[in-house]
Design a protein around this motif. Structure first.
Motif, PDB file in Angstrom:
ATOM      1  N   SER A 234       1.807  -2.390  -8.711  1.00  0.00           N
ATOM      2  CA  SER A 234       1.696  -2.257  -7.258  1.00  0.00           C
ATOM      3  C   SER A 234       0.241  -2.353  -6.811  1.00  0.00           C
ATOM      4  CB  SER A 234       2.307  -0.923  -6.802  1.00  0.00           C
ATOM      5  OG  SER A 234       1.543   0.173  -7.276  1.00  0.00           O
ATOM      6  N   SER A 235      -0.684  -1.809  -7.607  1.00  0.00           N
ATOM      7  CA  SER A 235      -2.108  -1.935  -7.275  1.00  0.00           C
ATOM      8  C   SER A 235      -2.529  -3.392  -7.289  1.00  0.00           C
ATOM      9  CB  SER A 235      -2.955  -1.128  -8.255  1.00  0.00           C
ATOM     10  OG  SER A 235      -2.629   0.250  -8.196  1.00  0.00           O
TER      11      SER A 235
ATOM     12  N   GLN B 119       0.828  -1.210   0.000  1.00  0.00           N
ATOM     13  CA  GLN B 119       0.000   0.000   0.000  1.00  0.00           C
ATOM     14  C   GLN B 119       0.865   1.263   0.000  1.00  0.00           C
ATOM     15  OE1 GLN B 119      -4.029  -0.123   2.103  1.00  0.00           O
ATOM     16  NE2 GLN B 119      -2.746  -1.361   3.425  1.00  0.00           N
TER      17      GLN B 119
ATOM     18  N   ARG C  66       2.409   1.751  -3.408  1.00  0.00           N
ATOM     19  CA  ARG C  66       1.422   2.218  -4.381  1.00  0.00           C
ATOM     20  C   ARG C  66       1.158   3.711  -4.245  1.00  0.00           C
ATOM     21  NH1 ARG C  66      -4.492  -0.042  -3.592  1.00  0.00           N
ATOM     22  NH2 ARG C  66      -4.138   1.197  -1.703  1.00  0.00           N
TER      23      ARG C  66
ATOM     24  N   TRP D  18       2.917   1.460 -11.101  1.00  0.00           N
ATOM     25  CA  TRP D  18       1.735   1.747 -10.285  1.00  0.00           C
ATOM     26  C   TRP D  18       0.666   0.679 -10.518  1.00  0.00           C
ATOM     27  CZ3 TRP D  18      -3.424   2.687 -11.261  1.00  0.00           C
ATOM     28  CH2 TRP D  18      -4.171   3.122 -10.162  1.00  0.00           C
TER      29      TRP D  18
END
Length: 497
Positions: free
Chosen positions: A452-453, A401, A404, A449
């Motif tokens: 990472s999500s 988290q 991200r 990104w």
């Protein structure tokens, strides 16, 4: 009167017998008082020590994900195989438990024979000079008095084996839920990367057109056009690999649903949003973990079966008593077969006492005791591994988290930088290499990104799997009989084509 009562009590105690071997007690799990270090650094989504939502995938609010999981739970072949193993274990338990009740058999036969004149007595009375008919029928019954609990321990072990098979099925279901959700999240991540790549491709094509216009106006060079063309070609080259990965993930989901290849393309080729976690989610309490994780329940059942097997091995050292009896008719003529004079019967106990087995019984007992020790150690190992898995995935979720959030800021700043670089290139303040450099940084940060999500959502799925949540929503009270369905017929036809 007192003597009769005493004798009756003694007979009942003999029939009830005793049960040898250690009684099984569920091992105590030294669970921590609370979940340690849930979120060391505040993040967007926080865990709560509340009962786990059984249908945790619905907290993602993604109808497609929920539909895929429902279909996988109904049609997955690995799950059906595990269900078949449950049926096998229950059938074996029924077979073992049958030894607790008397066995009754009915037999009838006819035999045309002739005895030797020089051998044993001829039942026909003809001294072996002619053949005779022999008609017979018998009703026999036998029952082993389970004085030492050998059969009871066998049934106890068989019950534990059923629990092993049931928890094996739950483990398969738990993995199926996580794998289906994981593949779906990966698919949405690939589709997100495809979207980012195509958006950057449009920007690169616009930059190429701009370079060509500036070249015609004499304010750009062939180098700028070549660099812009190379950027377009590089981005276009990324698309086939991403599209191949998209097709692989769709096929992976099709396999989990027991569907032929490409059967889900119409549903899943339409891009969708990445399943995102809510701001809070429940992870249960530590003391309930041993009742939720199928591998812990399975290890406990294996320990139970190993403990009961010790009692079986100890009972083999003691005498066994079997009551048997038979009643029937036997005659040389069919007309006399049902007559009262043709009746016969026999009843009596049979005693079997092991005297010398060459160390076999002692060896089996030592084997069972060693197997119990291994099962106890295996249980401790599984529980300890569960705590480590939960702690690791909680840290991974928290770190994901934070990563991200930082990447989201990097994307925002790189977009500002690209717009600025493009304006400066138009004004002639920088060369085209600066624009390419900034655009490459933007593409990299946007892809990171997206990844990472997906990693955050994947970590949450892994956390639910580590916590043993989800299988309860599909755990049936009894296993249905296995039948060949129309879907199986379709798969067979596809396989032979």
């Amino acid at each position: 009167m007192n003597a009769v009562r005493t004798l009756s009590l003694l007979l009942l105690s003999l029939l009830a017998g005793c049960t040898l071997g250690p009684d099984f007690h569920p091992p105590a799990s030294q669970a921590p008082a609370n979940w340690a270090a849930l979120q060391e650094t505040p993040a967007a989504s926080q865990p709560l020590a509340e009962p786990i939502e059984q249908r945790w995938w619905e907290t993602f609010h993604d109808p497609m994900l929920s539909a895929l999981i429902e279909r996988a739970s109904q049609h997955n072949l690995d799950l059906q195989i595990a269900s078949a193993r449950v049926l096998q274990s229950r059938a074996l338990r029924t077979s073992v438990a049958a030894e607790q009740t008397p066995a009754v058999d009915l037999g009838a036969g006819y035999n045309r024979a002739r005895n030797s004149a020089e051998g044993l007595n001829d039942p026909s009375g003809n001294g072996g000079k002619s053949a005779f008919n022999l008609w017979q029928g018998d009703l026999t019954a036998s029952w082993e008095l389970d004085l030492w609990g050998r059969v009871r321990r066998q049934v106890e072990a068989a019950d534990a084996v059923v629990e092993v098979a049931e928890n094996d099925r739950r483990g398969v279901l738990l993995s199926l839920l996580a794998e289906t959700a994981g593949n779906y999240i990966q698919l949405r991540a690939v589709q997100g990367t495809l979207k980012v790549t195509r958006e950057n491709l449009e920007v690169s094509r616009h930059s190429l057109q701009l370079s060509q216009m500036r070249l015609r106006d004499g304010v750009a060079t062939d180098l700028d056009v070549a660099q812009a063309s190379a950027q377009v070609a590089s981005l276009e080259a990324r698309l086939p690999t991403l599209e191949e990965r998209q097709a692989q993930l769709i096929n992976a989901l099709s396999l989990l649903l027991a569907e032929p290849p490409r059967s889900l393309q119409a549903e899943l080729l339409v891009p969708g949003a990445m399943p995102a976690p809510e701001q809070t989610f429940a992870i249960g309490v530590p003391s309930e973990l041993a009742q939720r994780r199928p591998d812990i329940l399975q290890a406990e059942a294996r320990l139970h079966a190993a403990t009961a097997s010790i009692g079986v091995a100890k009972a083999d050292f003691y005498p066994s008593i079997r009551l048997s009896g038979s009643m029937g008719f036997q005659s040389l003529q069919l007309s006399d077969f049902a007559g009262w004079d043709s009746r016969r019967f026999g009843i009596g106990p049979q005693l079997s006492l092991p005297i010398f087995e060459g160390g076999r019984l002692k060896g089996v007992l030592k084997l069972r005791e060693a197997q119990q020790q291994e099962a106890a150690l295996r249980y401790q190992q599984v529980v300890l591994g569960a705590w480590h898995e939960i702690d690791d995935v909680l840290r991974r979720y928290n770190a994901g988290q934070l990563r991200r959030e930082l990447l989201a800021e990097a994307v925002r700043q790189n977009r500002i930088a690209l717009h600025t670089a493009q304006q400066q290139y138009i004004e002639g303040a920088v060369d085209f290499l600066n624009v390419l450099s900034v655009q490459g940084a933007l593409l990299a940060s946007e892809e990171q990104w997206v990844d990472s999500s997906a990693a955050v959502s994947q970590a949450l799925v892994g956390l639910y799997k580590a916590l043993g949540g989800g299988w309860q929503a599909f755990d049936p009270p009894s296993m249905p009989s296995l039948q060949r369905t129309a879907k199986a017929e379709t798969l067979f036809q596809y396989a032979v084509q």
